[in-house]
Enzyme design. Structure first.
Site, short mmCIF file in Angstrom:
data_model
loop_
_atom_site.label_atom_id
_atom_site.label_comp_id
_atom_site.label_asym_id
_atom_site.label_seq_id
_atom_site.Cartn_x
_atom_site.Cartn_y
_atom_site.Cartn_z
N ASP A 9 0.76 -1.22 -0.09
CA ASP A 9 0.00 0.08 -0.56
C ASP A 9 0.75 1.41 -0.18
O ASP A 9 1.99 1.61 0.71
CB ASP A 9 -1.05 0.32 1.13
CG ASP A 9 -1.69 1.22 1.30
OD1 ASP A 9 -2.51 1.64 -0.10
OD2 ASP A 9 -2.67 1.40 2.27
N GLY A 10 0.40 2.48 -0.34
CA GLY A 10 1.27 3.72 -0.36
C GLY A 10 1.33 3.91 -1.74
O GLY A 10 1.71 5.02 -1.87
N HIS A 44 2.33 3.14 -9.38
CA HIS A 44 2.02 1.57 -9.07
C HIS A 44 3.13 0.94 -10.07
O HIS A 44 3.52 0.48 -10.11
CB HIS A 44 0.57 1.28 -10.01
CG HIS A 44 -0.81 1.31 -9.21
ND1 HIS A 44 -0.83 1.49 -8.52
CD2 HIS A 44 -1.06 2.23 -9.67
CE1 HIS A 44 -1.42 2.72 -7.91
NE2 HIS A 44 -2.58 2.71 -8.82
N SER A 73 -7.58 -5.53 -5.21
CA SER A 73 -8.80 -5.58 -4.51
C SER A 73 -10.19 -5.63 -5.63
O SER A 73 -9.82 -4.83 -6.18
CB SER A 73 -8.92 -4.81 -3.59
OG SER A 73 -9.45 -3.52 -3.71
N GLU A 105 -12.30 -4.32 -4.61
CA GLU A 105 -13.03 -2.96 -3.94
C GLU A 105 -12.11 -2.12 -4.96
O GLU A 105 -12.73 -0.15 -4.96
CB GLU A 105 -13.18 -2.61 -2.55
CG GLU A 105 -13.48 -3.71 -1.52
CD GLU A 105 -13.39 -4.42 -1.44
OE1 GLU A 105 -11.91 -5.10 -1.44
OE2 GLU A 105 -14.16 -5.19 -0.74
N TRP A 138 -11.82 -1.60 -7.91
CA TRP A 138 -12.31 -1.17 -9.08
C TRP A 138 -13.55 0.29 -9.22
O TRP A 138 -13.72 0.94 -9.76
CB TRP A 138 -14.40 -2.03 -9.79
CG TRP A 138 -13.38 -3.93 -10.24
CD1 TRP A 138 -13.41 -4.51 -9.09
CD2 TRP A 138 -12.72 -3.67 -10.96
NE1 TRP A 138 -12.97 -5.73 -9.74
CE2 TRP A 138 -12.62 -5.08 -11.85
CE3 TRP A 138 -12.86 -3.43 -12.20
CZ2 TRP A 138 -11.81 -5.37 -12.81
CZ3 TRP A 138 -12.17 -3.51 -13.65
CH2 TRP A 138 -12.04 -5.10 -13.59
N LEU A 188 10.58 -20.40 -4.94
CA LEU A 188 8.98 -19.95 -3.80
C LEU A 188 8.12 -19.89 -5.03
O LEU A 188 7.75 -19.86 -6.17
CB LEU A 188 9.43 -18.05 -4.20
CG LEU A 188 9.04 -17.17 -4.33
CD1 LEU A 188 7.87 -17.34 -2.49
CD2 LEU A 188 9.39 -16.04 -4.42
N SER A 225 -8.68 -4.61 5.12
CA SER A 225 -8.74 -4.20 4.03
C SER A 225 -8.96 -5.84 3.00
O SER A 225 -8.84 -5.67 2.07
CB SER A 225 -8.26 -3.17 2.89
OG SER A 225 -7.67 -2.89 3.76
N GLU A 267 0.98 -13.16 12.08
CA GLU A 267 1.75 -12.34 13.17
C GLU A 267 2.05 -10.85 12.14
O GLU A 267 1.69 -11.23 10.83
CB GLU A 267 2.65 -12.50 13.48
CG GLU A 267 2.89 -13.81 14.08
CD GLU A 267 2.59 -13.06 15.69
OE1 GLU A 267 2.50 -12.09 15.96
OE2 GLU A 267 2.07 -14.43 16.24
C1 IPE Z 1 -1.82 0.48 -3.57
O1 IPE Z 1 -1.79 1.77 -3.13
C2 IPE Z 1 -1.25 -0.22 -4.59
C3 IPE Z 1 -3.54 -0.78 -5.18
C4 IPE Z 1 -4.44 -0.34 -3.79
C5 IPE Z 1 -3.34 -1.36 -6.54
P1 IPE Z 1 -2.59 2.59 -3.67
O2 IPE Z 1 -2.64 2.90 -4.97
O3 IPE Z 1 -3.90 1.94 -2.77
O4 IPE Z 1 -1.66 4.00 -2.69
P2 IPE Z 1 -2.53 4.69 -1.69
O5 IPE Z 1 -2.95 4.38 -0.30
O6 IPE Z 1 -3.17 5.46 -2.35
O7 IPE Z 1 -1.63 6.16 -1.52
C1 IPE Z 2 -5.60 -2.50 -0.10
O1 IPE Z 2 -5.01 -1.57 -0.12
C2 IPE Z 2 -5.51 -3.47 -1.75
C3 IPE Z 2 -4.32 -3.00 -2.58
C4 IPE Z 2 -3.03 -2.86 -1.97
C5 IPE Z 2 -4.24 -3.88 -3.38
P1 IPE Z 2 -6.11 0.05 -0.63
O2 IPE Z 2 -5.77 1.16 -0.58
O3 IPE Z 2 -7.04 -0.33 -1.52
O4 IPE Z 2 -7.25 -0.19 0.72
P2 IPE Z 2 -8.00 0.55 1.65
O5 IPE Z 2 -9.28 1.25 0.63
O6 IPE Z 2 -6.97 1.31 2.28
O7 IPE Z 2 -8.36 -0.11 2.49
MG MG Z 3 -3.93 2.70 -0.69
#
Ligand code: IPE
Ligand code: IPE
Ligand code: MG
Length: 605
Positions: A368-369, A385, A413, A415, A417, A475, A540, A551
């Site tokens: 994430d991020g 990305h 995820s 979600e 979409w 792996l 999520s 953990e």
């Molecule tokens: C995670 O990074 C990658 C996907 C969800 C595809 P985000 O795109 O959620 O990055 P933030 O959380 O908006 O920074």
């Molecule tokens: C979770 O990240 C999905 C992925 C890393 C692919 P999101 O950024 O979509 O999750 P929320 O919306 O912050 O919970």
């Molecule tokens: Mg995110």
């Protein structure tokens, strides 16, 4: 169905599959040869339950035998024992085994809806025996007896409950039962004294040896001194007292009364043989004669059989696996390619050394991020990305370097979409050319997620990646793409319901194991370490079933800034955690087992 003529497998046990009958027969032979007394007592259980008793006995005796063998150092024996238990756990998840002992144990676990974790208290007590530490006090001794045997007794009680004969052990009888078990094992220790001395083991508590002014050396050198004689007389009388007239008998089923009365009589007969042996006790294992045994066992068999006959028991059948999984080829279709070694990190840093028992088997990452990383650089989100994908490639190399078996990453995820069509299109595009990038040496690719809403060619591509790497054994990299954990569980529930409605499945046989086999990736092991970057502390909808005992590790950095050193750091952090799985065991924790060579600070970040 025609049954193989295997002696001793009762028809009531409802074991139709010939291979399974042979597997139970192997457990039966094992129990009978290794522990004839206990085996003859198991024969006093209801016929329908006996095969499961042999299998559970085998589940505890195999590790016990590994620890008690003379070959190898204690650490090597512990490693062998743990390897066997790990294989058993994997087999239980799979629902079958190629090893006959484990096959019968797996069937017992599935059929009766047992939880293998319930045996873990005994496994850890058995493991502790490898060091051959002598108990200091009776309290230590008793704790060891209870820990190594209570789970076997507990499992038998569960069998009775599931068969429709609830046998709640009321609290007021629990102490009484524990005392009785102490008596059984004190008798056993006395009868086996010379065999234990043969291997230099002295299991009696130091406090009682000291209390009689005897010395361990006298025993180990088999000197029958007056002190040793007084000590043995005391121990026989203690065991006899513990075995006599247990109060819990008054509340048991007549079949169980016949069983425990036989236990008492047999062990009291063993105590008489110990007494008669005198100084010979230090050189031979005294046993009651065959006739004496028969005089106890024959009437007990008649009484127990009559008593159990009067109580109809309901033996569950082994639930069938989902049909599509039976058809799965067991051997890999594709030939493993020649492996390229992992690409080293640009800085030349090497992975930390992790002790095998501190290494997670399965790491799952919520990457994430990416969006915030891009925003911080005034870049469009899709650049985040793209950078995130490079981070993933480095982490995969790091996973290979450190020898991780399973890595599962959350890439999109169900979600996600809800994001803009442009961002979604970029994410789909990145997934499309994933295969070529990720298929490095020995990596087996898996895809977890739904095809719903994905372009057909992307689905084909994801399947192709799985197909082409099916033979790889390094792996396993699972990409969760268009993945939703709840949807996965709902799908499994729907499949189970369909099987039940079609009459292929008894709803009573639905267990955790069976539900696990109805998941789309049934072979995915439980997640040991779940790591989320980006500073959010939530799951999520990621792998809710598989992470239930994981953990958790959260780091603040954005995913594109991560590299393999962060994975290694996460693994080191994991290695310091105390995973209790509901037990209260306060195993002393070794200090940090490994240092990273990356120079990054230790601990959760
Ligand atoms: C995670 O990074 C990658 C996907 C969800 C595809 P985000 O795109 O959620 O990055 P933030 O959380 O908006 O920074
Ligand atoms: C979770 O990240 C999905 C992925 C890393 C692919 P999101 O950024 O979509 O999750 P929320 O919306 O912050 O919970
Ligand atoms: Mg995110």
């Amino acid at each position: 169905m025609r049954r193989l003529p295997l002696p001793g497998i009762p028809a009531q046990a409802a074991i139709d599959d010939p291979a399974l009958r042979a597997a139970y027969a192997a457990c039966r032979r094992f129990a009978k040869t290794a522990n004839p007394t206990e085996y003859s007592l198991m024969q006093l259980m209801p016929a329908a339950m006996r095969p499961s008793c042999w299998a559970l006995w085998t589940a505890l005796s195999v590790p016990d035998n590994i620890i008690d063998t003379a070959s190898g150092t204690p650490a090597q024996r512990v490693t062998r024992m743990r390897a066997w238990i790990t294989s058993l756990e994997a087999d239980v998840k799979q629902g079958t085994s190629s090893d006959p002992f484990r096959r019968a144990i797996v069937d017992t676990v599935w059929r009766w809806n047992l939880n293998l974790r319930d045996l873990s208290v005994s496994f850890s007590a058995i493991e502790a025996d490898a060091e051959g530490r002598r108990p200091a006090t009776w309290t230590d001794w008793s704790a060891r007896v209870q820990r190594s045997n209570a789970s076997w007794a507990g499992q038998c009680l569960i069998l009775f409950n599931r068969a429709g004969l609830p046998t709640p052990m009321r609290p007021q009888y629990q102490r009484d039962f524990a005392r009785y078990l102490d008596g059984v094992y004190l008798t056993d220790t006395l009868a086996d004294l010379s065999a234990d001395l043969d291997r230099g083991a002295l299991l009696l508590p130091a406090e009682v040896i000291d209390g009689f002014d005897a010395t361990p050396a006298d025993l180990l050198q088999r000197r029958w001194t007056p002190q040793i004689q007084a000590l043995i007389t005391h121990l026989v009388s203690r065991a006899r007292h513990q075995l006599n007239a247990p109060a819990f008998l008054t509340v048991l089923h007549p079949g169980a009364v016949a069983l425990f009365t036989a236990v008492s009589n047999l062990f009291l007969a063993r105590l008489r043989a110990v007494e008669r042996a005198g100084p010979r006790l230090l050189h031979t294992g005294p046993r009651p004669g065959k006739l004496a045994r028969q005089c106890i066992l024959a009437p007990a068999r008649a009484k127990a059989a009559l008593a159990w006959q009067m109580t109809p028991l309901n033996v569950p059948r082994t639930p069938s696996l989902p049909p599509q999984q039976i058809a799965l080829p067991l051997t890999p279709a594709a030939r493993p390619a020649a492996h390229t070694p992992p690409r080293p990190h640009a800085s030349g840093v090497r992975p930390p050394a992790i002790a095998p028992d501190r290494m997670p088997r399965h790491v799952a990452i919520i990457m994430d991020g990416n969006g915030r990383w891009a925003a911080g650089r005034d870049l469009p989100r899709h650049e985040g990305h793209r950078a995130g994908r490079s981070a993933l490639l480095d982490v995969i190399e790091g996973a290979r370097e450190i020898g991780l078996q399973h890595l599962t990453v959350y890439a999109f995820s169900s979600e996600n979409w809800q994001r803009s069509p442009e961002e979604v299109a970029h994410l789909l595009e990145l997934a499309r050319d994933g295969r070529q990038q990720f298929v490095a040496g020995g990596v087996r690719l898996r895809w977890a997620g739904s095809p719903d809403g994905l372009p057909e060619d992307l689905v084909d591509e994801l399947h192709r990646g799985e197909r082409e790497t099916r033979g790889e054994t390094g792996l396993t990299l699972t990409i969760c793409f268009n993945y939703g954990g709840r949807a996965e569980l709902a799908g499994a529930a729907a499949d189970l319901a369909r099987a039940a409605v079609a009459g292929d499945l008894d709803p009573n046989s639905i267990s955790e194991h069976l539900l696990g086999r109805y998941l789309p990736n049934p072979d995915m092991p439980d997640v040991d370490l779940l790591w989320r970057t980006g500073g959010e502390h939530r799951i999520s909808n990621f792998l809710p079933w598989q992470t239930s005992y994981a953990e958790l590790h959260f780091t603040d950095g954005y995913w594109p800034d991560v590299d393999r050193r962060d994975l290694w750091q996460a693994i080191v952090t994991y290695g310091r955690r105390d995973r209790r799985h509901g037990t209260a065991s306060a195993t002393p924790r070794p200090a940090a087992l490994a240092k990273t060579s990356s120079g990054r600070s230790a601990g959760d970040r």
